[in-house]
Design an enzyme around this catalytic site. Sequence first.
Site, PDB file in Angstrom:
ATOM      1  N   ASP A 171       5.385  -7.482  -5.136  1.00 27.23           N
ATOM      2  CA  ASP A 171       5.022  -5.406  -4.271  1.00 27.23           C
ATOM      3  C   ASP A 171       5.821  -6.555  -2.785  1.00 27.23           C
ATOM      4  O   ASP A 171       5.526  -7.511  -2.243  1.00 27.23           O
ATOM      5  CB  ASP A 171       4.073  -4.695  -4.953  1.00 27.23           C
ATOM      6  CG  ASP A 171       3.619  -3.496  -3.718  1.00 27.23           C
ATOM      7  OD1 ASP A 171       5.201  -2.422  -3.643  1.00 27.23           O
ATOM      8  OD2 ASP A 171       3.038  -3.327  -3.021  1.00 27.23           O
ATOM      9  N   ASP A 229       4.493  -3.773   0.365  1.00 29.08           N
ATOM     10  CA  ASP A 229       4.260  -3.517   1.243  1.00 29.08           C
ATOM     11  C   ASP A 229       2.802  -3.446   0.727  1.00 29.08           C
ATOM     12  O   ASP A 229       2.457  -3.690  -0.104  1.00 29.08           O
ATOM     13  CB  ASP A 229       4.150  -1.888   1.672  1.00 29.08           C
ATOM     14  CG  ASP A 229       5.026  -1.179   2.540  1.00 29.08           C
ATOM     15  OD1 ASP A 229       5.382  -0.934   3.693  1.00 29.08           O
ATOM     16  OD2 ASP A 229       6.525  -0.989   2.022  1.00 29.08           O
ATOM     17  N   ASP A 247       1.481  -2.660   5.690  1.00 32.95           N
ATOM     18  CA  ASP A 247       2.897  -1.146   4.843  1.00 32.95           C
ATOM     19  C   ASP A 247       3.031  -0.218   6.349  1.00 32.95           C
ATOM     20  O   ASP A 247       2.783   0.066   6.934  1.00 32.95           O
ATOM     21  CB  ASP A 247       1.101   0.066   5.295  1.00 32.95           C
ATOM     22  CG  ASP A 247       1.727   1.002   4.314  1.00 32.95           C
ATOM     23  OD1 ASP A 247       2.575   0.653   3.639  1.00 32.95           O
ATOM     24  OD2 ASP A 247       1.562   2.155   4.899  1.00 32.95           O
ATOM     25  N   THR A 268      10.653  -3.087  -5.278  1.00 33.96           N
ATOM     26  CA  THR A 268       9.139  -2.353  -4.084  1.00 33.96           C
ATOM     27  C   THR A 268      10.511  -1.205  -3.973  1.00 33.96           C
ATOM     28  O   THR A 268      11.056  -0.854  -4.713  1.00 33.96           O
ATOM     29  CB  THR A 268      10.206  -3.034  -2.385  1.00 33.96           C
ATOM     30  OG1 THR A 268       9.559  -1.836  -1.504  1.00 33.96           O
ATOM     31  CG2 THR A 268      11.460  -2.917  -3.088  1.00 33.96           C
ATOM     32  N   ASP A 304      -0.765  -5.075  -5.613  1.00 26.18           N
ATOM     33  CA  ASP A 304      -2.030  -3.993  -4.727  1.00 26.18           C
ATOM     34  C   ASP A 304      -1.908  -2.147  -5.319  1.00 26.18           C
ATOM     35  O   ASP A 304      -3.562  -1.857  -5.111  1.00 26.18           O
ATOM     36  CB  ASP A 304      -1.862  -3.788  -3.444  1.00 26.18           C
ATOM     37  CG  ASP A 304      -0.968  -2.706  -2.784  1.00 26.18           C
ATOM     38  OD1 ASP A 304      -1.380  -1.781  -1.695  1.00 26.18           O
ATOM     39  OD2 ASP A 304       0.084  -3.093  -3.066  1.00 26.18           O
TER      40      ASP A 304
END
Length: 423
Positions: free
Chosen positions: A161, A163, A169, A197, A384
């Site tokens: 991923d 961010d 972020d 992403t 996350d």
Amino acid sequence: MTSQYRVNYYLRAHKRDGLIEFIKSMLLTPFVLHSQPPPQTQEDLLQLSPTPSPSLEHTRAQEENAQRYGEIFASIETLINEHRSFAASSIPHYSRLAKLVPSIGTFFTPLPLERAFYRINEKFALSTRKHVPPSFNDIRRILNTAQVLAIAPSLKLVTFDGDMTLYDDGKNFEEDNQLTALLIALLRRGITVAIVTAAGYGGNAERYETRLSGLLKGFSNAQLTESQVGNFYVLGGECNFLFRCDSQYRLQFLADDQYESSKLRSWTDDQVQQLLDVAEHQLAYSVSTMGIKARIQRKARAVGLVPEEKLTREQLDECALASQSALLKFQGSPKSQPCDVPIPFCAFNGGNDCWVDIGNKLIGVRILQDLVSSPPESTLHVGDQFLSTGNDISTRTACCTCWIINPDETQALLTELDSVLSE
């Protein structure tokens, strides 16, 4: 996300995972019954030492507690191996683990949990704690370490991923990012690295290059060969826009006709826009009914709610779940445009915003697996967002996963992976 999430929302903790909750409950018994040695007498407490150190009795109690924890993790290993055996016979629901944890998914590799526990215990001294039992984060780290130990010998593809996994972020991958050297090390080992992403900028490679400028500059400084950087991909919009790094350390957009696995995206543009219309209407309705100060942003393959002020997790979850419900109802109605299968989508709480994307990371990971011929047991996704309203959770169906919560944890994970690969 599932409909059960909506029904039981008020019963769920902020971070809840069936397997982790099960392991926590198993570890609670030795913590309550055995973690604390017999209480000290008042006379013992008055005899203060200038250099306090654990007594022999305390040290023995800690060692015994570590052994008990290790035995529990060994037993859970056995349950997982049994579940994998049943899954190989296409009857996973008959395993003991499936009965204990009904939401359990697929294990593509064994998990050496006992070995992982002792590694984590050596670093964080879990068995010495007398007042705080093993937590969600403790068990998450142990599961991550076990997955790294299991997959390292056969690892072919690692997807990340963006961010809160590789960078903060909404920020960019800067030149001083400590992850650069670790990602370069993977590429030098011949392992494919990809960033999957939600950020969707269409075929505009420059936008992605800006977000990843520090990493691409790191590739250049390290003078990676053409074949090495050719193993670096970026897949934007969950699964919609694929880029590959060239010998000049620039991202090149790959059109659908340039790779066979693009057929996993079988929907038409008319179908996409029709679905986005429904999602946009629902997000606007949520903004109106909850009095949220936010703007609705429409992209080619996504629509999102971008707040003008900080929103609570519950507000963002409501927007995500309401959008999911509206889209599922629409796809089941006669007004929806007919197609072979409903268009997959991902309605997720992004932490600071809420988005509905066409496609999902499950498709994204499968596209990359097909592209580089990497089976599930040789593919690792790091992210996350593994809660029910997150956009990483779907990858559990396609590959092995590691659940981190910030870039620092990603760095620790990759450092451990590099160490295991070097053994």
